[in-house]
Enzyme design. Structure first.
Site, short mmCIF file in Angstrom:
data_model
loop_
_atom_site.label_atom_id
_atom_site.label_comp_id
_atom_site.label_asym_id
_atom_site.label_seq_id
_atom_site.Cartn_x
_atom_site.Cartn_y
_atom_site.Cartn_z
N ASN A 49 111.14 74.58 26.29
CA ASN A 49 111.71 75.03 27.55
C ASN A 49 112.29 76.70 27.20
OD1 ASN A 49 112.94 75.56 29.96
ND2 ASN A 49 114.56 73.67 29.56
N TRP A 50 111.60 77.44 27.49
CA TRP A 50 111.95 78.87 27.30
C TRP A 50 112.94 79.37 28.11
CZ3 TRP A 50 106.90 82.14 26.58
CH2 TRP A 50 106.24 81.49 25.42
N LYS A 51 113.38 78.61 29.26
CA LYS A 51 114.49 78.94 30.13
C LYS A 51 114.43 80.51 30.50
CE LYS A 51 117.18 75.48 27.85
NZ LYS A 51 118.46 75.05 27.44
N HIS A 97 116.41 69.92 35.56
CA HIS A 97 117.31 70.35 34.50
C HIS A 97 118.84 70.46 34.65
CE1 HIS A 97 118.64 72.53 30.86
NE2 HIS A 97 117.48 71.91 30.17
N GLU A 152 118.66 64.50 28.44
CA GLU A 152 119.33 65.49 27.82
C GLU A 152 120.74 65.29 27.76
OE1 GLU A 152 116.39 68.85 27.13
OE2 GLU A 152 117.19 69.35 29.24
N GLY A 156 122.07 73.01 23.50
CA GLY A 156 122.41 74.39 23.27
C GLY A 156 123.99 74.58 22.17
N SER A 206 119.57 70.21 21.41
CA SER A 206 119.85 70.78 20.08
C SER A 206 118.67 70.15 19.13
CB SER A 206 121.25 70.38 19.37
OG SER A 206 122.25 71.22 20.06
N GLY A 261 114.84 73.58 23.62
CA GLY A 261 115.12 74.90 24.19
C GLY A 261 115.30 75.92 23.03
N GLY A 262 116.35 76.22 22.60
CA GLY A 262 116.84 77.27 21.82
C GLY A 262 115.76 77.59 20.46
P1 PGA Z 1 118.42 73.22 23.52
O1 PGA Z 1 118.12 72.92 24.96
O2 PGA Z 1 117.33 72.88 22.62
O3 PGA Z 1 118.71 74.55 23.21
O4 PGA Z 1 119.74 72.29 23.21
C1 PGA Z 1 117.13 71.89 25.33
C2 PGA Z 1 117.08 71.95 26.98
O5 PGA Z 1 118.00 72.41 27.52
O6 PGA Z 1 115.99 71.77 27.38
#
Ligand code: PGA
Length: 252
Positions: free
Chosen positions: A8-10, A100, A173, A179, A215, A236-237
């Site tokens: 998920n590149w956001k 999300h 999540e 994050g 995370s 994500g990150g």
């Molecule tokens: P994260 O984000 O891996 O940076 O915690 C996950 C997400 O929001 O899908």
């Protein structure tokens, strides 16, 4: 299908060149057998990435799929800036993330809106990754309270929707884990997976796939995904750093 690792590149990367370089690095990373990698880029890059995907030899794009991070609940019409599921399908996207917590928070998306989005996306043939998860204030009251919260989200988000096996993923999540570097304990995520699967078996007669998100990184990914009840991860990150994401894929 085995395990799904979803990126998920956001709202990243900032330029098309960076997005393209990241996609190519992900595509070049060999995927262990039984592992599918999903890239959910911002809408703006999706078309060009899909074009590149189509240019790749079939062998190289095996178990590499594309998705969006959101979708609208109408296929077309006077809805400025929105993108519908048929549009996504037409460029080659197969998956969509819906609900999300960042959309719920920053775009004020409600369960009723999420419900309409899921209904149309499924009808139009996209696979849906529905995100659920509780805030820290809820979790502090215990895992059972968190389960109740998630059960309520599922009830509202999936209200009156019939689902075919294989079309729905639930990404659990916990908001406090996104994050923050503070990931959920694998055994707690497993408990939530069992809870979600058994509730939807009862209410919807389906057994959805379960993804853990929050995370996930190269060091902890295997702790989740090795568990039988967990069918993959939403990342994500760590999906923005080619080397770190490679470690996650290799950890499978
Ligand atoms: P994260 O984000 O891996 O940076 O915690 C996950 C997400 O929001 O899908």
């Amino acid at each position: 299908m085995g395990k799904l690792i979803a990126a998920n590149w956001k709202e990243h990367p900032k330029t098309e060149a960076e997005a393209f370089a990241l996609f190519k690095a992900v595509a070049r990373t060999p995927r262990p057998s039984g592992v599918t990698v999903l890239v959910c880029s911002p809408f703006i890059y999706l078309e060009e990435i899909a074009r590149e995907w189509k240019r790749m030899p079939p062998k190289e794009r095996e178990r590499l799929v594309l998705g969006a991070q959101d979708v609208f609940w109408e296929d077309q019409g006077a809805y400025t800036s929105e993108v519908g599921p048929a549009m996504l399908r037409s460029i080659g996207a197969k998956y969509v993330i819906i609900g999300h917590s960042e959309r719920r928070k920053f775009a004020k998306e409600t369960d009723a809106m999420i419900n309409k989005k899921i209904a149309l996306a499924l009808r139009d043939g996209l696979k849906v990754i529905l995100c659920v998860g509780e805030a820290l204030s809820v979790r502090e009251k215990g895992v059972d309270v968190a389960k109740k919260f998630v059960a309520q989200q599922l009830l509202k988000d999936l209200k009156d929707i019939s689902i075919k096996a294989g079309d729905l993923y639930i990404a659990y999540e916990p908001i406090w884990a996104i994050g923050t570097g503070r990931s959920d304990k694998p055994e707690d995520a497993r408990e939530m997976a069992m809870f979600i699967k058994s509730s939807l078996k009862k209410s919807k007669k389906i057994s959805p796939k379960f993804l853990y998100g929050g995370s996930v990184n190269g060091k902890n990914a295997a702790d989740y995904v090795q568990l039988r009840e967990i069918d993959g991860a939403l990342v994500g990150g760590a999906s923005l750093k080619a080397e770190e994401f490679k470690k996650i894929i290799n950890a499978m």
